[in-house]
Design a protein around this motif. Structure first.
Motif, PDB file in Angstrom:
ATOM      1  N   PHE A 165      -0.086  -3.102  -3.954  1.00  0.00           N
ATOM      2  CA  PHE A 165      -0.906  -3.781  -2.944  1.00  0.00           C
ATOM      3  C   PHE A 165      -1.174  -2.918  -1.709  1.00  0.00           C
ATOM      4  N   GLY A 166      -0.912  -1.617  -1.845  1.00  0.00           N
ATOM      5  CA  GLY A 166      -1.331  -0.691  -0.796  1.00  0.00           C
ATOM      6  C   GLY A 166      -0.272  -0.298   0.213  1.00  0.00           C
ATOM      7  N   VAL A 167       0.946  -0.758   0.058  1.00  0.00           N
ATOM      8  CA  VAL A 167       2.015  -0.353   0.974  1.00  0.00           C
ATOM      9  C   VAL A 167       2.452   1.071   0.617  1.00  0.00           C
ATOM     10  N   ALA A 168       2.652   1.901   1.624  1.00  0.00           N
ATOM     11  CA  ALA A 168       2.954   3.320   1.405  1.00  0.00           C
ATOM     12  C   ALA A 168       4.259   3.492   0.647  1.00  0.00           C
ATOM     13  N   ASN A 169       4.216   4.326  -0.398  1.00  0.00           N
ATOM     14  CA  ASN A 169       5.403   4.618  -1.200  1.00  0.00           C
ATOM     15  C   ASN A 169       5.967   6.005  -0.908  1.00  0.00           C
ATOM     16  N   VAL A 170       5.285   6.773  -0.069  1.00  0.00           N
ATOM     17  CA  VAL A 170       5.708   8.119   0.309  1.00  0.00           C
ATOM     18  C   VAL A 170       5.744   8.189   1.827  1.00  0.00           C
ATOM     19  N   ALA A 171       6.720   8.894   2.364  1.00  0.00           N
ATOM     20  CA  ALA A 171       6.855   9.020   3.817  1.00  0.00           C
ATOM     21  C   ALA A 171       7.246  10.454   4.149  1.00  0.00           C
ATOM     22  N   PRO A 172       7.123  10.849   5.425  1.00  0.00           N
ATOM     23  CA  PRO A 172       7.562  12.194   5.816  1.00  0.00           C
ATOM     24  C   PRO A 172       9.049  12.394   5.555  1.00  0.00           C
ATOM     25  N   GLU A 173       9.472  13.634   5.574  1.00  0.00           N
ATOM     26  CA  GLU A 173      10.867  13.963   5.295  1.00  0.00           C
ATOM     27  C   GLU A 173      11.807  13.217   6.252  1.00  0.00           C
ATOM     28  N   GLY A 174      12.843  12.605   5.663  1.00  0.00           N
ATOM     29  CA  GLY A 174      13.839  11.894   6.467  1.00  0.00           C
ATOM     30  C   GLY A 174      13.456  10.475   6.834  1.00  0.00           C
ATOM     31  N   ILE A 175      12.321   9.988   6.355  1.00  0.00           N
ATOM     32  CA  ILE A 175      11.856   8.621   6.670  1.00  0.00           C
ATOM     33  C   ILE A 175      11.818   7.796   5.389  1.00  0.00           C
ATOM     34  N   ILE A 176      12.342   6.567   5.438  1.00  0.00           N
ATOM     35  CA  ILE A 176      12.321   5.673   4.276  1.00  0.00           C
ATOM     36  C   ILE A 176      10.913   5.115   4.103  1.00  0.00           C
ATOM     37  N   PRO A 177      10.338   5.189   2.888  1.00  0.00           N
ATOM     38  CA  PRO A 177       8.985   4.655   2.683  1.00  0.00           C
ATOM     39  C   PRO A 177       8.892   3.163   3.002  1.00  0.00           C
ATOM     40  N   ASP A 178       7.711   2.731   3.432  1.00  0.00           N
ATOM     41  CA  ASP A 178       7.492   1.315   3.781  1.00  0.00           C
ATOM     42  C   ASP A 178       7.695   0.395   2.583  1.00  0.00           C
ATOM     43  N   SER A 179       7.404   0.877   1.375  1.00  0.00           N
ATOM     44  CA  SER A 179       7.588   0.034   0.190  1.00  0.00           C
ATOM     45  C   SER A 179       9.049  -0.372   0.031  1.00  0.00           C
ATOM     46  N   VAL A 180       9.962   0.522   0.393  1.00  0.00           N
ATOM     47  CA  VAL A 180      11.388   0.212   0.332  1.00  0.00           C
ATOM     48  C   VAL A 180      11.787  -0.698   1.496  1.00  0.00           C
ATOM     49  N   LYS A 181      11.285  -0.398   2.685  1.00  0.00           N
ATOM     50  CA  LYS A 181      11.634  -1.205   3.863  1.00  0.00           C
ATOM     51  C   LYS A 181      11.249  -2.668   3.677  1.00  0.00           C
TER      52      LYS A 181
END
Length: 503
Positions: A165-181
């Motif tokens: 549904f468009g939630v980010a699954n990749v994030a910059p180094e050291g950041i938890i992706p929004d899909s996990v949050k």
């Protein structure tokens, strides 16, 4: 006086809280290794970071069981106060965990989150033993397995659903992706609502009614009147054995230090052996000094005199949970390294593999939910221990098969290995508890269910201690071998099931 048989919806309501509990547990299992790696953990360090989870269970569950046996609230009853407090704490922890800024904070949050989940989860096992007659207990634990399967299926798929549904699954180094949050936020909300449903919709028998049931069934232990001399002799035994265990732990720790072996092994020598030795020494000293009318000595002595069936099931639990813990720790790094050939947590390929692990975990849990109500039927036609044997062998074959997979299609990776694991998971969550509950006294149901958790926790601590050493020193940092070892362990657990004296 006998417990009345409960209707389908009554058993449904008293088990519904497990839907939320398992969502929290599954989010932890499927994503914590991913969070650790994202925050900079090396593959060989992941087991020691996971050690907080089983260690909290080792401490929390028998204590909660001991006190819940002795609790009675006029409105909330015996077990439900613990359901509610644990749900509040666990929900808050689920909101905080994916926002961990650094690795040490995430490891600490795992400790808090797992302790909170255990506060809610431990009394649920005793809840079935309290409320259901013997003839319905297998059905009661099967209902719990159903909700565990559904909750874990949804939780494991959440990151993929949100990615769709468009939630980010990749994030910059050291950041938890929004899909996990956002998955953790949803899990926290469902955890609290589901447990609250059980608290509101369920009732419990009073202490007087429980005593009447035990007297009618003639199953409760006769209260033992132990002399001062008995405690003195038993204390001497605890003291002697405790000194031996402590010395073994300290000598083993010295060799690990001298030969600069992997630090994970300290969990086994300092954590299990040395701490266990100190506990036995303290128990021995207290009994020899006539200080035995307290909860600590009671817990130590009851552990010593636990029923025969419980001792036999201890070995079954040890090897099956060793296998499960190897899967939870190493599935993500094994799939991403062995099949996707990457350990770069910022890459699309790594996160694709990590999401596929979520699908695998979702699938074994939906399989568990589907077969949960078939297990009692098979057990009735054969036996409970033969049913458990077949399920564990299927799970072991499923885990071992991942080593031979090179093409990560949905069928090859996400379904075929997980069918066996799902069957084993459904059985692990229900059949041992059904066999055990019939052998326990009603007055100590919560405590012994908590002690039974030792045989879930200790193998996890052993796994956390030795798997990192084996993977780094023997298997050249290829984590897929940890899954293969887990598969062998699960098959051995199935063989040991056949010697359980289940009636």
């Amino acid at each position: 006086m006998q417990k009345r048989k409960l209707g389908f919806w009554e058993i449904w309501n008293m088990s519904f809280g497990f839907l939320g509990i398992q969502m929290g547990f599954a989010l932890q299992n499927a994503n914590v290794s991913r969070i650790f790696q994202t925050l900079g953990a090396e593959i060989e360090d992941i087991p020691i970071l996971w050690v907080a989870a089983p260690l909290t269970g080792l401490i929390v569950q028998p204590i909660i069981g001991y006190f819940s046996d002795r609790t009675w609230h006029p409105k909330l009853g015996r077990r439900r106060p613990y359901f509610l407090v644990g749900a509040i704490l666990a929900s808050l922890a689920l909101f905080v965990m994916p926002n961990s800024p650094v690795l040490w904070f995430a490891a600490g949050m795992l400790w808090i989150m797992d302790a909170s989940i255990n506060i809610s989860m431990e009394p649920f096992r005793a809840f079935v033993g309290d409320n259901l007659p013997d003839s319905q207990r297998t059905k009661g634990f099967a209902m719990q397995s159903f909700f565990i399967g559904i909750g874990a299926y949804v939780a494991s798929k959440l990151p993929n659903i949100l990615t769709y549904f468009g939630v980010a699954n990749v994030a910059p180094e050291g950041i938890i992706p929004d899909s996990v949050k956002y998955s953790f936020y949803i899990g926290g909300a469902v955890f609290f609502i589901a447990v609250l449903w059980t608290v509101i919709k369920s009732k419990e028998y009073s202490p007087d009614e429980m005593k009447a049931f035990a007297a009618s069934e003639k199953k409760d232990f006769v209260k033992e009147v132990r002399s001062e001399n008995w405690y003195n002799i038993n204390g001497s035994s605890h003291l002697k054995n405790g000194v031996i265990v402590l010395l073994v732990g300290l000598i083993s720790t010295y060799f690990i230090y001298m030969y600069d072996m992997k630090k994970d092994l300290y969990v086994l020598t300092l954590g299990l052996l040395s701490f266990g030795g100190l506990a036995m020494i303290l128990s021995g000293l207290m009994q020899k000094n006539n200080n035995y009318q307290n909860g600590f000595v009671t817990i130590m002595n009851d552990f010593q005199t636990m029923p025969k069936v419980m001792k036999q099931l201890a070995w079954v639990q040890f090897f099956s949970w060793f296998a499960l813990f190897s899967m939870w720790i190493y599935m993500t790094p094994a799939v991403t390294e062995h099949i996707y050939s990457t350990s770069d947590t910022t890459s699309h390929l790594y996160n694709q593999g990590a999401n596929q692990v979520g699908e695998m975990f979702a699938n074994y849990n939906i399989i568990a939910a589907a077969v949960a109500f078939l297990l009692p039927i098979l057990a009735k036609k054969t036996s409970r221990k033969f049913t458990h044997f077949l399920a564990l062998v299927a799970g072991g074959i499923g885990l071992m098969s991942i080593y031979f997979i090179s093409n990560p299609t949905s069928l090859n990776l996400e379904w075929l290995p997980m069918i066996g694991v799902g069957i084993a998971w459904a059985s692990i969550l229900s059949v041992p508890y059904a066999m055990l509950s019939g052998a326990l006294p009603a007055s100590k149901m919560g405590y012994y269910m908590g002690v039974f958790n030792f045989f879930i926790v200790i193998p996890q601590l052993v796994a956390a201690s030795i798997l990192g050493f084996l993977v780094s020193k023997i298997f050249d940092n290829h984590p897929v071998y940890a899954l293969f070892i887990g598969g062998v362990s699960m098959i051995l657990s199935g063989i040991l099931t056949l010697r359980v004296s289940d009636k």
